[in-house]
Write a protein that holds these residues in place. Structure first.
Motif, short mmCIF file in Angstrom:
data_model
loop_
_atom_site.label_atom_id
_atom_site.label_comp_id
_atom_site.label_asym_id
_atom_site.label_seq_id
_atom_site.Cartn_x
_atom_site.Cartn_y
_atom_site.Cartn_z
N ASP A 1 17.94 12.26 30.32
CA ASP A 1 16.51 12.41 30.62
C ASP A 1 16.25 12.20 32.11
O ASP A 1 15.47 12.94 32.73
CB ASP A 1 15.71 11.41 29.79
CG ASP A 1 14.21 11.61 29.94
OD1 ASP A 1 13.69 12.59 29.39
OD2 ASP A 1 13.57 10.79 30.63
N ARG B 1 14.99 15.48 34.11
CA ARG B 1 13.54 15.54 34.28
C ARG B 1 13.00 14.92 35.58
O ARG B 1 11.88 15.22 35.96
CB ARG B 1 12.85 14.85 33.09
CG ARG B 1 13.18 15.47 31.75
CD ARG B 1 12.31 14.86 30.65
NE ARG B 1 12.77 15.23 29.32
CZ ARG B 1 12.52 16.41 28.74
NH1 ARG B 1 11.81 17.31 29.37
NH2 ARG B 1 12.99 16.66 27.53
N THR C 1 24.09 15.94 22.80
CA THR C 1 23.73 15.30 24.06
C THR C 1 24.82 15.53 25.11
O THR C 1 24.51 15.74 26.30
CB THR C 1 23.50 13.80 23.84
OG1 THR C 1 22.45 13.62 22.88
CG2 THR C 1 23.11 13.10 25.13
N ALA D 1 15.64 16.22 21.88
CA ALA D 1 16.71 16.73 22.73
C ALA D 1 17.72 17.54 21.93
O ALA D 1 18.25 18.54 22.40
CB ALA D 1 17.41 15.58 23.45
#
Length: 351
Positions: free
Chosen positions: A250, A254, A290, A341
């Motif tokens: 993340d 992001r 992931t 995700a």
């Protein structure tokens, strides 16, 4: 001469008064029971009539005041104009407060009712249109005082501090929860999630609108350190390392304030965390997804075409593996909704 007849007269009337009071109590309980039946059916309008009858007959009927308030609150529509709607909110507050006032809390049921009432009042004063920090805080503090070891109450307190910009107090409360529950991964995770919010400035001080310089920032290093401690709480559970990897992804994917070199470093740390999780549970398909996402980050920041293609190919391969593992898992058990995700990865382009 008349006074000597007064005492016998009062004595004669006393049983009638007691009898009338007893009848009122019976009628109040009957009305309350009818109100509860309608309340369970979500027929709040009719339930209100019976609860009002109950508190009229027994003004100190804490339970009836509570459910009368809850019924009014259930009929209230936030943002809707009109006197009736405003009256609903006013009546809800009035009877929650009355329930709190008359509740002696001398039985387990009444003690729980008091906690529920305090929770309702805290919530109502935390949000529009009643937003009142002091009142919300006072009720929240009463909740914690009544049951200082109840983690749920401490979470409510922390959320309240955070909502009203009392970041330092919120942090102290989240830390207190982890100290009281040192082996609780949920408490540990809540503190990590708090640190991962952009509540501070570049110097690590609480961000103040129109005063602080620069952008809002999270205490990401504190979040990661907390998550690493969370992951180590149960050496048989890989979910802590999976969550750690998700935080790294993340951050790398992001956060617009970090450069490509930092993104690549965070992706590597995330992959290391994923590999730890997969070492504990090889079929952990969410972790494999992931890992694919992290390789996509590495592909995005790579300046070498061949290396970029290698990372993308690895991401696609991991995505396919996760899809197959997911199918196998769902064939043997009912599958739930995908984490955001994970859903994003399964929908990602394969090249």
């Amino acid at each position: 001469m008349r006074t000597r007849y007064r005492a016998p007269l009062l004595a004669a009337l006393l049983p009638l008064v007691v009898l009338a009071a007893g009848c009122d109590l019976i009628r109040a309980k009957a009305a309350f029971k009818d109100g509860n039946r309608l309340y369970k059916e979500e027929n709040y309008r009719k339930a209100i009539d019976f609860y009002e009858r109950a508190v009229e007959l027994k003004p100190d009927f804490a339970e009836a005041h509570f459910y009368l308030a809850s019924s009014q609150q259930s009929l209230y529509r936030p943002g809707k104009e009109g006197e009736e709607n405003e009256m609903r909110l006013k009546q809800a507050i009035e009877h929650y407060e009355k329930s709190l006032e008359v509740n002696k809390a001398d039985t387990p049921n009444l003690q729980q009712l008091r906690l529920n009432t305090l929770g309702a009042l805290t919530s109502m004063y935390s949000d529009p249109p009643l937003t009142d920090y002091e009142k919300a805080l006072s009720y929240a503090e009463m909740l914690v005082k009544d049951n200082p070891d109840d983690t749920k109450n401490l979470y409510a307190m922390a959320n309240l501090y955070e909502k009203f910009g009392r970041v330092a107090e919120a942090e102290q409360t989240y830390v207190r929860v982890t100290e009281q529950n040192p082996d609780d991964a949920k408490a540990c995770g809540a503190l990590a999630a708090f640190y991962n919010k952009p509540l501070w400035d570049d110097a690590g001080n609480v961000f103040v609108e129109n005063e602080s310089k620069g952008a809002r920032r999270a205490k990401f290093d504190s979040a990661i350190a907390t998550l690493e401690r969370c992951a180590a709480l149960d050496t048989s559970d890989p979910s802590g390392y999976y969550k750690l990897a998700m935080f790294f992804w993340d951050k790398a994917y992001r956060d617009p304030l970090i450069g490509d070199k930092e993104k690549d470093a965070y992706a590597d740390k995330g992959i290391a965390a994923v590999d730890t999780a997969l070492g504990m549970r090889p079929g952990y398909w969410e972790a494999i997804i992931t890992k694919g996402l992290l390789y996509r980050v590495k592909a995005q920041v790579s300046t070498r075409p061949a290396e970029r293609r290698q990372y993308l190919d690895q991401a696609v391969l991991l995505q396919k593996q996760a899809i197959e593992m997911r199918k196998e898992t769902q064939a043997s058990a009912t599958g739930g909704d995908l984490p955001p995700a994970a859903a994003e990865a399964l929908e990602a382009p394969k090249s």
